[in-house]
Design an enzyme around this catalytic site. Structure first.
Site, PDB file in Angstrom:
ATOM      1  CB  CYS A   8      -0.990   0.314   1.253  1.00 63.83           C
ATOM      2  SG  CYS A   8      -2.136  -1.373   1.282  1.00 63.83           S
ATOM      3  N   GLY A  34       0.818  -0.972  -4.664  1.00 66.31           N
ATOM      4  CA  GLY A  34      -0.565  -1.339  -4.606  1.00 66.31           C
ATOM      5  C   GLY A  34      -1.251  -1.307  -6.079  1.00 66.31           C
ATOM      6  CG  ASN A 108       2.090   1.075   4.159  1.00 68.35           C
ATOM      7  OD1 ASN A 108       1.842   0.155   3.909  1.00 68.35           O
ATOM      8  ND2 ASN A 108       3.102   1.815   3.612  1.00 68.35           N
ATOM      9  N   GLY A 109       0.285  -0.551   6.322  1.00 65.09           N
ATOM     10  CA  GLY A 109       0.796  -1.403   7.445  1.00 65.09           C
ATOM     11  C   GLY A 109      -0.421  -2.544   7.941  1.00 65.09           C
ATOM     12  CB  CYS A 252       9.836  -2.567   6.427  1.00 65.81           C
ATOM     13  SG  CYS A 252       9.868  -3.898   5.170  1.00 65.81           S
ATOM     14  CE1 TYR A 258      10.145  -6.910  -6.152  1.00 63.80           C
ATOM     15  CE2 TYR A 258       8.560  -7.207  -4.523  1.00 63.80           C
ATOM     16  CZ  TYR A 258       8.971  -7.008  -5.956  1.00 63.80           C
ATOM     17  OH  TYR A 258       7.851  -7.412  -6.574  1.00 63.80           O
ATOM     18  CB  CYS A 398       6.000  -9.703   6.271  1.00 64.28           C
ATOM     19  SG  CYS A 398       5.780  -7.923   6.983  1.00 64.28           S
ATOM     20  CB  CYS A 449      11.648  -4.743  11.091  1.00 64.08           C
ATOM     21  SG  CYS A 449      10.563  -6.202  10.752  1.00 64.08           S
ATOM     22  CB  CYS A 452      10.854 -11.672   6.255  1.00 64.44           C
ATOM     23  SG  CYS A 452      11.576 -10.180   5.805  1.00 64.44           S
TER      24      CYS A 452
HETATM   25  S1  SF4 Z   1       8.912  -8.662   8.358  1.00 63.26           S
HETATM   26 FE1  SF4 Z   1      10.454  -8.446   6.607  1.00 63.26          FE
HETATM   27  S2  SF4 Z   1       8.879  -7.294   5.287  1.00 63.26           S
HETATM   28 FE2  SF4 Z   1       8.023  -7.426   7.081  1.00 63.26          FE
HETATM   29  S3  SF4 Z   1       8.566  -5.369   7.891  1.00 63.26           S
HETATM   30 FE3  SF4 Z   1       9.917  -6.831   8.829  1.00 63.26          FE
HETATM   31  S4  SF4 Z   1      11.657  -6.653   7.099  1.00 63.26           S
HETATM   32 FE4  SF4 Z   1       9.799  -5.725   6.098  1.00 63.26          FE
END
Ligand code: SF4
Length: 466
Positions: A8, A34, A108-109, A252, A258, A398, A449, A452
């Protein structure tokens, strides 16, 4: 084709002439985040007007309907379905009338405690109109007894956890907020109107500013609320900043890998530069002899340039991407899967034939796309195909607003590196390490973060998930 789906885009413009038109262009620049649905709500100071629909920005908006979105403030959204279903009820902005007037919101989120909250609100008598986690906020705000929207929003935010870049629009004010982790990006810019007055824009990525001639000011900080006021009879000043929550920054990292456009600045850094650094680090970690390095377009291009620069191996555009492929209705048979990849990616046989090739891609999710890419390169006559990935192995889904497959579908979560290489059919398979990823960011200020890749979830609801 990638099984990571974007998560988004949001935009808000305040005290801006032709506000809805500008928001619409900003959404156009953010289309990559999106493609399911798009929408804009505008305020003329007395009423909020909303138009939304399924499909791309160019399908939803036209000269005629944009003229109906009157007023100098507006918020907009491009949707990729994460929470919610693919119905127009789940397109944003969400609009509501309540006892203080009208409001609209874009998000967004993903709110990690949304189901729990929804259950509690329904038990109290709330009637939900959508499957969106964002609708919880509308109910929390409507049920609050305070006499102004700002305080009601803050109280509602205290009830939620997870990832959010939110923009609220009332008849006269706009509020932009990021969660305390700063998971999803949101930046602030300035627009000068034709009469010299100053207006403001907030958007998921700075590429939206470039298109509409806005000047980048800064990021909205994690846990910060920006209040835009003065529309109508008062003078619009700089947005007021309220640090609602103590910041605990964990943006993130996948935005750099990507999602974000390479010409954007997100979390204060240009995406192209970071991606190129990832390629440099990949080359330091995986030294391979080959005739050329080629990217999987488009997201592998910057990393492949970085790899080429560091290794001294020639960069070639060995695969060409067709940008005009929309949705495909392809049966999941082997032959059809191959067609799906070929619809979008076509190797240049004259460049690839009899050559040893390093292919750079950004990530491996299920492994099926990588397998097809290796196959089409071999069919084009490649002597050897070494697949290098400019991020670590994806081993966990995620929960913060990115549509990812379950762990059981993530090939790297369930197989050894050698098994994955064998499945994909490459001569070599290598990933950037977590340390290499960190080096490419050249960031010492805060954590990211990367759940993943390492399963270290950060919010109260998914923290400790195995
Ligand atoms: S889990 Fe991966 S895709 Fe999701 S917010 Fe964290 S770094 Fe980003």
């Amino acid at each position: 084709m990638k099984q990571w789906n974007e998560e988004c885009a949001v935009v808000g413009t305040y005290n801006v002439e032709n506000s809805a038109l500008i928001s619409h262009y900003a959404l156009f620049a953010l289309q990559h985040r999106g493609q399911e649905a798009s929408g804009i709500s505008s305020s003329d100071g007395k009423n909020i007007h909303t138009i939304k629909g399924n499909g791309l920005v160019t399908k939803v908006f036209n000269e005629k309907n944009l003229k109906k979105l009157i007023g100098n403030a507006s918020i907009g959204h491009n949707r990729y379905s994460t929470a919610g279903k693919e119905s127009i009820d789940d397109a944003q902005p969400l609009f509501a009338r309540y006892n203080l007037g009208e409001m609209a919101v874009v998000h967004n989120g993903n709110l990690t405690n949304a189901l729990l909250l929804r259950k509690k609100l329904i038990e109290k008598g709330a009637i939900f109109q959508s499957y969106l986690d964002t609708e919880n906020l509308i109910h929390l705000i409507a049920q609050n007894k305070k006499d102004n929207l700002q305080e009601r929003i803050i109280d509602a935010l205290k009830e939620i956890d997870g990832a959010y870049a939110l923009i609220f629009l009332s008849r006269t004010k706009m509020f932009a907020i990021r969660d305390p982790y700063g998971l999803r990006p949101l930046c602030l810019g300035k627009i000068t109107n034709s009469d010299g007055s100053v207006g403001y824009i907030v958007a998921s990525e700075s590429c939206a500013f470039d298109l509409v001639g806005a000047e980048y000011i800064r990021e909205v900080n994690p846990g910060e609320m920006l209040v835009f006021e003065g529309l109508g009879d008062k003078i619009v000043t700089q947005p007021k900043s309220i640090q609602v929550f103590a910041p605990n920054p964990h943006p993130c990292i996948f935005e750099y890998v990507y999602f974000a456009r390479p010409d954007s600045k997100v979390f204060g850094r240009n995406v192209y530069e970071v991606r190129k650094n990832m390629g440099v680090e990949l080359a330091k970690e995986h030294k391979i002899k080959a005739d050329m390095v080629i990217p999987v377009p488009d997201s592998g291009v910057a990393a492949a340039l970085g790899y080429s620069k560091e290794s001294g191996i020639n960069f070639e555009l060995g695969i060409i991407r067709n940008h005009y492929v929309g949705r495909t209705f392809i049966e999941p048979t082997q032959q059809m899967r191959e067609l799906k990849v070929r619809l979008k990616l076509n190797p240049i046989t004259e460049i690839i034939k009899d050559k040893e090739i390093i292919v750079i891609d950004d990530s491996v999710v299920r492994g099926t796309t990588s397998k097809q890419i290796v196959k089409i390169l071999r069919q084009a006559g490649a002597k050897k195909v070494h697949l290098l990935i400019s991020s670590p192995q994806t081993i966990s889904p995620c929960y913060y607003g990115v549509d990812t497959p379950d762990t059981k579908e993530l090939i790297c979560a369930n197989h050894s590196l050698e098994e994955v290489r064998d499945f994909i059919g490459a001569d070599t398979l290598g990933f950037l390490s977590l340390e290499g990823l960190a080096r490419s960011l050249k960031n010492k200020d805060h954590a990211f973060c990367q759940a993943c890749f390492d399963k270290k979830y950060i919010d109260n609801y998914t923290k400790g998930l195995k």
